[in-house]
Design a protein around this motif. Structure first.
Motif, PDB file in Angstrom:
ATOM      1  N   GLY A 269      -1.834  -2.444  -4.152  1.00  0.00           N
ATOM      2  CA  GLY A 269      -1.475  -3.407  -5.184  1.00  0.00           C
ATOM      3  C   GLY A 269      -0.976  -4.686  -4.542  1.00  0.00           C
ATOM      4  O   GLY A 269      -0.312  -4.655  -3.514  1.00  0.00           O
TER       5      GLY A 269
ATOM      6  N   LEU B 295      -4.865 -10.962  -9.111  1.00  0.00           N
ATOM      7  CA  LEU B 295      -4.190  -9.670  -8.996  1.00  0.00           C
ATOM      8  C   LEU B 295      -5.174  -8.678  -8.396  1.00  0.00           C
ATOM      9  O   LEU B 295      -6.329  -8.606  -8.827  1.00  0.00           O
ATOM     10  CB  LEU B 295      -3.735  -9.188 -10.379  1.00  0.00           C
ATOM     11  N   ARG B 296      -4.750  -7.927  -7.395  1.00  0.00           N
ATOM     12  CA  ARG B 296      -5.632  -6.942  -6.752  1.00  0.00           C
ATOM     13  C   ARG B 296      -5.025  -5.543  -6.869  1.00  0.00           C
ATOM     14  O   ARG B 296      -3.872  -5.322  -6.526  1.00  0.00           O
ATOM     15  CB  ARG B 296      -5.844  -7.273  -5.288  1.00  0.00           C
ATOM     16  N   LEU B 297      -5.841  -4.600  -7.358  1.00  0.00           N
ATOM     17  CA  LEU B 297      -5.489  -3.182  -7.416  1.00  0.00           C
ATOM     18  C   LEU B 297      -6.630  -2.404  -6.800  1.00  0.00           C
ATOM     19  O   LEU B 297      -7.799  -2.735  -7.026  1.00  0.00           O
ATOM     20  CB  LEU B 297      -5.265  -2.735  -8.863  1.00  0.00           C
TER      21      LEU B 297
ATOM     22  N   ASN C 287       0.849  -1.185   0.000  1.00  0.00           N
ATOM     23  CA  ASN C 287       0.000   0.000   0.000  1.00  0.00           C
ATOM     24  C   ASN C 287       0.888   1.239   0.000  1.00  0.00           C
ATOM     25  O   ASN C 287       1.876   1.292   0.732  1.00  0.00           O
ATOM     26  CB  ASN C 287      -0.901   0.018   1.236  1.00  0.00           C
TER      27      ASN C 287
ATOM     28  N   SER D  27     -11.575  -2.198  -4.265  1.00  0.00           N
ATOM     29  CA  SER D  27     -10.524  -2.848  -5.048  1.00  0.00           C
ATOM     30  C   SER D  27     -11.122  -3.698  -6.156  1.00  0.00           C
ATOM     31  O   SER D  27     -12.253  -4.164  -6.067  1.00  0.00           O
ATOM     32  CB  SER D  27      -9.632  -3.705  -4.147  1.00  0.00           C
TER      33      SER D  27
END
Length: 126
Positions: free
Chosen positions: A63, A89-91, A52, A106
């Motif tokens: 991310g 994948l996390r954004l 973060n 997110s």
């Protein structure tokens, strides 16, 4: 009828302006019947390391990725496919409306044929 429960914990380390976090969660889902078939519940584990970046004291960019392990799905006690190990994948974006409270929005982009989506989470520190 109670469909399931998720229990998890998050730990973090702040190295201003970066925050490294690690979330571990366990989910248990109850089985149910549909069209005369008994669909088994199951369980899953998730491990989610994130990085973060604090843009300012109220806004954070997020991310990272999620590693998971899902139990075998079953119909009438028969295994349908082997265990799955999804990677996502996390954004996202975090916003702190007040001290000790943060709202996270997110997006998850999944690989390996798993579902993608958006999530909204609220974190309250006690």
């Amino acid at each position: 009828r109670f469909p399931g429960v998720t229990v998890g914990a998050t730990t973090y380390r702040s190295i201003d302006p970066v925050v490294l976090s690690l979330r571990v969660a366990y989910t248990h889902r109850s089985g149910f019947a549909r069209n005369g078939d008994r669909l088994g519940g199951g369980s899953s584990w998730q491990l989610e390391p994130l990085v973060n970046f604090a843009v300012n004291p109220r806004v954070t960019l997020i991310g990272g990725f999620t590693l998971g392990r899902n139990s075998d799905p079953r119909v009438n006690g028969q295994r349908q496919v082997s265990r799955r190990y999804p990677v996502t994948l996390r954004l996202g974006l975090g916003f702190a409306p007040r001290a000790r409270s943060t709202v996270f929005l997110s997006g998850d982009l999944a690989g390996s044929g798993h579902s993608s989506g958006l999530s909204l989470r609220w974190l309250q520190q006690f």
